[in-house]
Write an enzyme that holds these catalytic residues in place. Structure first.
Site, PDB file in Angstrom:
ATOM      1  N   GLN A 166       1.017  -1.423   0.096  1.00 46.82           N
ATOM      2  CA  GLN A 166       0.187   0.195  -0.309  1.00 46.82           C
ATOM      3  C   GLN A 166       1.204   1.790  -0.115  1.00 46.82           C
ATOM      4  OE1 GLN A 166      -2.649  -0.441   3.745  1.00 46.82           O
ATOM      5  NE2 GLN A 166      -3.472  -2.010   2.475  1.00 46.82           N
ATOM      6  N   ASP A 309      -5.509 -11.615   0.686  1.00 51.01           N
ATOM      7  CA  ASP A 309      -6.644 -11.503   1.970  1.00 51.01           C
ATOM      8  C   ASP A 309      -7.623 -12.660   1.402  1.00 51.01           C
ATOM      9  OD1 ASP A 309      -6.512  -8.581   2.018  1.00 51.01           O
ATOM     10  OD2 ASP A 309      -7.405  -7.674   0.734  1.00 51.01           O
TER      11      ASP A 309
HETATM   12  O1  LIG Z   1      -3.863  -2.078  -2.311  1.00 56.67           O
HETATM   13  C1  LIG Z   1      -5.397  -2.673  -2.160  1.00 56.67           C
HETATM   14  O2  LIG Z   1      -5.579  -1.364  -1.426  1.00 56.67           O
HETATM   15  C2  LIG Z   1      -4.674  -3.671  -0.690  1.00 56.67           C
HETATM   16  C3  LIG Z   1      -3.505  -4.679  -0.545  1.00 56.67           C
HETATM   17  C4  LIG Z   1      -3.064  -5.200   0.773  1.00 56.67           C
HETATM   18  O3  LIG Z   1      -2.597  -5.161   1.265  1.00 56.67           O
HETATM   19  P1  LIG Z   1      -1.185  -5.329   1.583  1.00 56.67           P
HETATM   20  O4  LIG Z   1      -0.334  -4.648   0.533  1.00 56.67           O
HETATM   21  O5  LIG Z   1      -0.504  -4.498   2.906  1.00 56.67           O
HETATM   22  O6  LIG Z   1      -0.492  -6.495   1.859  1.00 56.67           O
HETATM   23  C5  LIG Z   1      -4.314  -6.390   1.059  1.00 56.67           C
HETATM   24  O7  LIG Z   1      -4.195  -7.356   2.091  1.00 56.67           O
HETATM   25  C6  LIG Z   1      -5.432  -5.053   1.720  1.00 56.67           C
HETATM   26  O8  LIG Z   1      -6.622  -5.627   1.639  1.00 56.67           O
HETATM   27  C7  LIG Z   1      -5.588  -4.308   0.145  1.00 56.67           C
HETATM   28  C1  LIG Z   2      -5.914  -6.273   4.994  1.00 55.20           C
HETATM   29  C2  LIG Z   2      -7.282  -5.553   4.727  1.00 55.20           C
HETATM   30  O1  LIG Z   2      -7.633  -4.245   4.916  1.00 55.20           O
HETATM   31  P1  LIG Z   2      -6.442  -3.089   4.668  1.00 55.20           P
HETATM   32  O2  LIG Z   2      -5.045  -2.650   4.613  1.00 55.20           O
HETATM   33  O3  LIG Z   2      -7.021  -1.997   3.409  1.00 55.20           O
HETATM   34  O4  LIG Z   2      -6.937  -2.210   6.197  1.00 55.20           O
HETATM   35  C3  LIG Z   2      -8.154  -6.311   4.663  1.00 55.20           C
HETATM   36  O5  LIG Z   2      -9.505  -5.652   3.651  1.00 55.20           O
HETATM   37  O6  LIG Z   2      -8.297  -7.910   4.859  1.00 55.20           O
END
Ligand SMILES: O=C(O)C1=C[C@@H](OP(=O)(O)O)[C@@H](O)[C@H](O)C1
Ligand SMILES: C=C(OP(=O)(O)O)C(=O)O
Length: 430
Positions: A166, A309
């Site tokens: 992220q 996820d």
């Molecule tokens: O970019 C995104 O929208 C997301 C990235 C993932 O997180 P990480 O990159 O921390 O694994 C995922 O687990 C999260 O639910 C949503």
């Molecule tokens: C980790 C998750 O979301 P976020 O990181 O956006 O809180 C998720 O949706 O499982």
């Protein structure tokens, strides 16, 4: 609110997949960053997507919404000054907006979930923003966080991918709007790499040009770009649907979920291949996934980082498989809504599952005979723990009670309604 999950032998029926959380947050964001009016068909309605709606409105976007679509007029590269933003418990929303806050003079992100998002680290993104000259006030890399933009220019940025993708996505949304070109170098082993593909897909749809190395270790982002107002359609959500499919896999079932595209970029579509490998009878045609479960599953080994996820749902299915399953490369599950290794396995063990943890692995010794249940589960503020423990409860000998199951609404508010419609014995209680 708690939920009681009672043993349920059979599930049958058809549901439409919920709308994708990850695409909804991204489309809302790129629509806000455009100057004209964009339309998003079938956006998700959940706490996380509502957090993005609320924040982009605070920053100056307008949203007009009906049952089918959201029509959004963006603020372009000039978000309105706002004292505070509240992202609720939404990690991706927080990280993406920390990037965009660099375009404002000062924004404070408040801490409304001290025991969940309040514990998650943002150091690597903070470090990257500081390289752009952005001032960040924080509490040991955690919320509350105040960003003082001071007109970043772009340039060379290094960001670690070790903990979360992220942070990189946040920089990819921000840098096209900066006056100079940027070169982003990703250090360490990038986690959740597939999700970066979703970011790049949405950026391209919004008219943004980015040159990405094939392995996503470096990116060249031309500056002075503008987001185009567009029409977007949100696809069905694999991570949430994975839990329903896992429920179908561990019961006698005939369950169909509509609107799950075969060529989606969501890594969590791997739930289909994982269930097939576990020998669950299943078809996937024209966006319809049909599981005709017989309750029999075979253990497997799986690289969980490709479908981050959906791992908890896969693990829940593996609880009833014949043999020992191993989900590896999953360390970043520790930095989610809760520690999805230690906390999740604690709850699974309470319900009678035989599980072991390593720093970056979950090991499940399957119990095809079922588990005892008869316990109260702590949800740890985590929607995916709630969904996965529900799967386990359906095949427990005694009912389980999931405390504070209302946190399921972070991504899938209608989860228990969908399960009930399929015949699951689940009940909300105060
Ligand atoms: O970019 C995104 O929208 C997301 C990235 C993932 O997180 P990480 O990159 O921390 O694994 C995922 O687990 C999260 O639910 C949503
Ligand atoms: C980790 C998750 O979301 P976020 O990181 O956006 O809180 C998720 O949706 O499982």
């Amino acid at each position: 609110m708690d939920v009681i999950v009672r043993p349920t032998e059979k599930l049958s029926g058809e549901i439409g997949a919920l709308s994708s959380k990850n695409y909804t947050t991204r489309y809302l964001l790129v629509a806000a960053l455009a100057e004209g009016t964009s339309t998003i068909y079938y956006p998700a309605h959940s706490e996380d997507s509502d957090a993005m709606r609320r924040c982009i409105q605070d920053l100056g976007a307008t949203i007009v919404e009906d049952d089918e679509k959201a029509v959004i007029t963006g603020f372009g590269s000039a978000p309105r000054d706002v004292a505070e933003l509240n992202v609720g418990n939404a990690g991706a929303v927080l990280r993406f907006l920390m990037g965009i806050a660099a375009l404002s003079s000062e924004v404070k992100f408040v801490n409304t979930y001290p025991d969940s998002l309040g514990k998650r680290p943002h150091d690597d993104l903070i470090d990257a923003l500081e390289q752009l000259g952005v001032q960040v006030e924080h509490h040991n890399g955690r919320l509350p966080i105040t960003i003082r933009g001071g007109k970043p220019k772009g340039g060379r940025i290094t960001v670690s991918g070790e903990v979360s993708s992220q942070y990189l996505s946040a920089l990819l949304f921000l840098t096209p709007l900066l006056p100079e070109d940027s070169e982003i170098t990703v250090t360490g082993d990038l986690k959740s790499k597939v999700v970066v593909g979703q970011t790049l897909e949405v950026l391209a749809q919004a008219g943004i040009t980015i040159e990405a190395a094939d392995d996503y270790t470096s990116f060249r982002v031309p500056g002075q770009q503008s987001y185009k107002a567009q029409v977007y359609t949100v696809q069905g959500d694999y991570p949430g649907s994975a839990a329903v499919l896992a429920a179908a896999a561990v019961t006698q079932s005939d369950v169909t979920i509509r609107n799950l595209s075969e060529d989606s970029k969501q890594g969590e579509r791997a739930i289909i291949d994982v269930l097939r490998t576990m020998e669950v009878p299943l078809t996937h045609e024209n966006g319809n996934v049909r599981v005709q479960g017989n309750g029999k599953l075979k253990a497997l080994e799986f690289d969980g980082d490709t479908a981050t996820d959906a791992v908890l749902a896969m693990v829940a299915a593996a609880v009833f498989a014949k043999g020992t399953s191993r989900f590896y490369n999953v360390e970043n599950l520790r930095y989610k809504e809760c520690d999805r290794i230690t906390d999740y396995l604690t709850e699974l063990a309470k319900a009678g599952a035989q599980v072991e943890e390593r720093q970056a692995e979950i090991i499940v010794h399957g119990r095809p005979e079922g588990v005892e249940g008869g316990v109260e589960i702590n949800a740890h503020y985590d929607h995916r723990v709630i969904m996965a423990l529900t799967v386990v409860g359906l095949r427990s000998r005694q009912p389980i009670r999931i405390k504070d199951a209302h946190h399921v609404a972070k991504s899938y508010p209608q989860y228990f309604d969908h399960l009930q419609a399929l015949g699951a014995d689940v009940e909300w209680v105060k």
